[in-house]
Scaffold this motif. Structure first.
Motif, PDB file in Angstrom:
ATOM      1  N   LEU A 159       4.996   8.570   5.773  1.00 42.54           N
ATOM      2  CA  LEU A 159       4.253   9.590   5.029  1.00 42.54           C
ATOM      3  C   LEU A 159       3.918  10.797   5.904  1.00 42.54           C
TER       4      LEU A 159
ATOM      5  N   LEU B 232       4.961   1.190  -8.179  1.00 46.36           N
ATOM      6  CA  LEU B 232       3.732   0.427  -8.439  1.00 46.36           C
ATOM      7  C   LEU B 232       4.055  -1.045  -8.675  1.00 46.36           C
TER       8      LEU B 232
ATOM      9  N   PHE C   8      -0.373  11.873 -16.077  1.00 43.51           N
ATOM     10  CA  PHE C   8      -1.696  11.953 -16.695  1.00 43.51           C
ATOM     11  C   PHE C   8      -1.694  12.827 -17.948  1.00 43.51           C
TER      12      PHE C   8
ATOM     13  N   TYR D  82      -7.068   3.424   3.088  1.00 39.32           N
ATOM     14  CA  TYR D  82      -6.941   1.972   3.191  1.00 39.32           C
ATOM     15  C   TYR D  82      -8.021   1.300   4.043  1.00 39.32           C
TER      16      TYR D  82
ATOM     17  N   SER E  19       2.008   4.690   7.559  1.00 42.69           N
ATOM     18  CA  SER E  19       1.587   6.022   7.121  1.00 42.69           C
ATOM     19  C   SER E  19       2.152   7.101   8.047  1.00 42.69           C
TER      20      SER E  19
ATOM     21  N   LEU F  62       2.630   9.017 -11.823  1.00 46.35           N
ATOM     22  CA  LEU F  62       1.744   8.814 -12.974  1.00 46.35           C
ATOM     23  C   LEU F  62       1.680  10.099 -13.790  1.00 46.35           C
TER      24      LEU F  62
ATOM     25  N   LEU G  19      -5.304   7.422  -3.957  1.00 51.41           N
ATOM     26  CA  LEU G  19      -4.217   7.683  -3.008  1.00 51.41           C
ATOM     27  C   LEU G  19      -3.511   8.996  -3.308  1.00 51.41           C
ATOM     28  N   LYS G  20      -3.703   9.485  -4.529  1.00 52.80           N
ATOM     29  CA  LYS G  20      -3.099  10.756  -4.880  1.00 52.80           C
ATOM     30  C   LYS G  20      -3.787  11.891  -4.122  1.00 52.80           C
TER      31      LYS G  20
ATOM     32  N   TYR H 157       2.131   1.843  -3.429  1.00 49.89           N
ATOM     33  CA  TYR H 157       1.124   2.452  -4.302  1.00 49.89           C
ATOM     34  C   TYR H 157       1.094   3.953  -4.070  1.00 49.89           C
ATOM     35  N   LYS H 158       1.151   4.327  -2.785  1.00 49.98           N
ATOM     36  CA  LYS H 158       1.096   5.754  -2.435  1.00 49.98           C
ATOM     37  C   LYS H 158       2.319   6.480  -3.006  1.00 49.98           C
TER      38      LYS H 158
ATOM     39  N   ILE I 182      -6.216   2.641  -6.316  1.00 49.58           N
ATOM     40  CA  ILE I 182      -4.857   3.210  -6.304  1.00 49.58           C
ATOM     41  C   ILE I 182      -4.823   4.715  -6.641  1.00 49.58           C
TER      42      ILE I 182
ATOM     43  N   GLN J 281       0.839  -1.216   0.000  1.00 42.54           N
ATOM     44  CA  GLN J 281       0.000   0.000   0.000  1.00 42.54           C
ATOM     45  C   GLN J 281       0.863   1.252   0.000  1.00 42.54           C
ATOM     46  N   LEU J 282       1.957   1.185   0.793  1.00 41.72           N
ATOM     47  CA  LEU J 282       2.885   2.315   0.868  1.00 41.72           C
ATOM     48  C   LEU J 282       3.496   2.575  -0.509  1.00 41.72           C
TER      49      LEU J 282
ATOM     50  N   LEU K 251      -3.114   7.764   3.001  1.00 40.18           N
ATOM     51  CA  LEU K 251      -3.204   6.302   2.977  1.00 40.18           C
ATOM     52  C   LEU K 251      -3.949   5.790   4.205  1.00 40.18           C
ATOM     53  N   SER K 252      -3.690   6.433   5.368  1.00 38.76           N
ATOM     54  CA  SER K 252      -4.315   5.967   6.611  1.00 38.76           C
ATOM     55  C   SER K 252      -5.820   6.250   6.638  1.00 38.76           C
TER      56      SER K 252
ATOM     57  N   MET L 113       2.029   6.799  -6.953  1.00 29.73           N
ATOM     58  CA  MET L 113       0.984   7.629  -7.553  1.00 29.73           C
ATOM     59  C   MET L 113       1.460   8.944  -8.178  1.00 29.73           C
ATOM     60  N   PRO L 114       2.302   9.733  -7.476  1.00 27.75           N
ATOM     61  CA  PRO L 114       2.701  11.018  -8.064  1.00 27.75           C
ATOM     62  C   PRO L 114       3.488  10.843  -9.355  1.00 27.75           C
TER      63      PRO L 114
END
Lengths: 131, 117
Positions: free
Chosen positions: A101, A56, A34, B71, A97, A32, B62-63, A25-26, B59, A22-23, B67-68, A29-30
């Protein structure tokens, strides 16, 4: 070591892996882009942002490994023991998190997580394992 | 995207994930080693596509959210699996599971309250 104890250790490791996923994925994300999507460069988006996105990819891989570990451990241990342990991933994600984060997890959110761990444990452990 | 939209999207993804689980359950009775049969097993394919779709929806949120916060809502998948198992698979869902469902609803509600600015 007996199989049921090994199953407990494996399921605990798998919860850590799925939380790290999960961490990842977080973190991913930036990265990506778009912009490529809006230019209509779908292949470029897929390649540059997803397939070549280290975070990812690592996340997907860790998730895959954790699922295999969970399935393996379920074969060797009791569902009613293992599933509550598996639900601990909700605690690990909160901790990760906070540490990586710099997110704040309030007391209300911790209480929420506790209910979720309880709920997922109850749902997941209700069935008898077929022998 | 604000927090509320992101949370609604995650919940929507979990409904799809729950439907995916039902298709995978149906597919599990039809598993074979013949690769053509695996490809033609539309329950299996639909199940896997829905699982993937649930991740594809989760996913990107998350942007926009912590996350906390995001999830814990993944746990709502369990609610839909219980509900759909009862209605679509006609499975008996034990009281213990419904108590678990209530606990999950209380849990995500608390997370939601905690996430409000």
């Amino acid at each position: 070591m007996d199989k049921s104890r090994l199953a407990i250790i494996i399921v605990l490791i798998s919860t850590v892996l799925v939380s790290i996923a999960q961490l990842m994925y977080k973190f991913g994300m930036p990265k990506l882009d778009f912009g490529l999507l809006s230019q209509g460069d779908y292949l470029g988006f897929l390649l540059n942002s997803i397939i070549l996105n280290f975070y990812l990819l690592t996340g997907f891989a860790l998730y895959g490994i954790s699922v295999i570990m969970l399935l393996y451990s379920l074969r060797h241990g009791k569902l009613s023991t293992l599933y509550p342990l598996y639900a601990l991933n909700f605690v690990w994600v909160n901790l990760l998190s906070m540490i990586f984060l710099n997110e704040t997890v309030t007391l209300t959110e911790w209480a929420g997580s506790a209910f979720i761990v309880l709920g997922v444990s109850l749902v997941g452990s209700a069935d008898k394992v077929r022998k | 995207m604000n927090t509320l939209t992101a949370i609604l999207l995650i919940n929507f993804g979990c409904v799809i994930g729950g439907v995916g689980a039902i298709f995978l359950k149906k597919a599990s009775g039809e598993i074979s080693l013949d690769i053509m049969k695996v490809i033609k097993n539309y329950h299996l394919m639909l199940g896997m596509i829905m699982y993937a779709l649930a991740s594809i929806i989760f996913i990107p949120t998350l942007k926009y959210v912590d996350l906390s916060i995001a999830y814990p809502f993944v746990a709502t998948t369990h609610i839909w699996v219980c509900v759909f198992s009862k209605f679509f698979l006609k499975e008996e869902v034990q009281l213990q599971k419904w108590i678990g469902v209530v606990a999950i609803i209380i849990g995500v509600s608390l997370i939601g309250i905690g996430a409000m600015p």
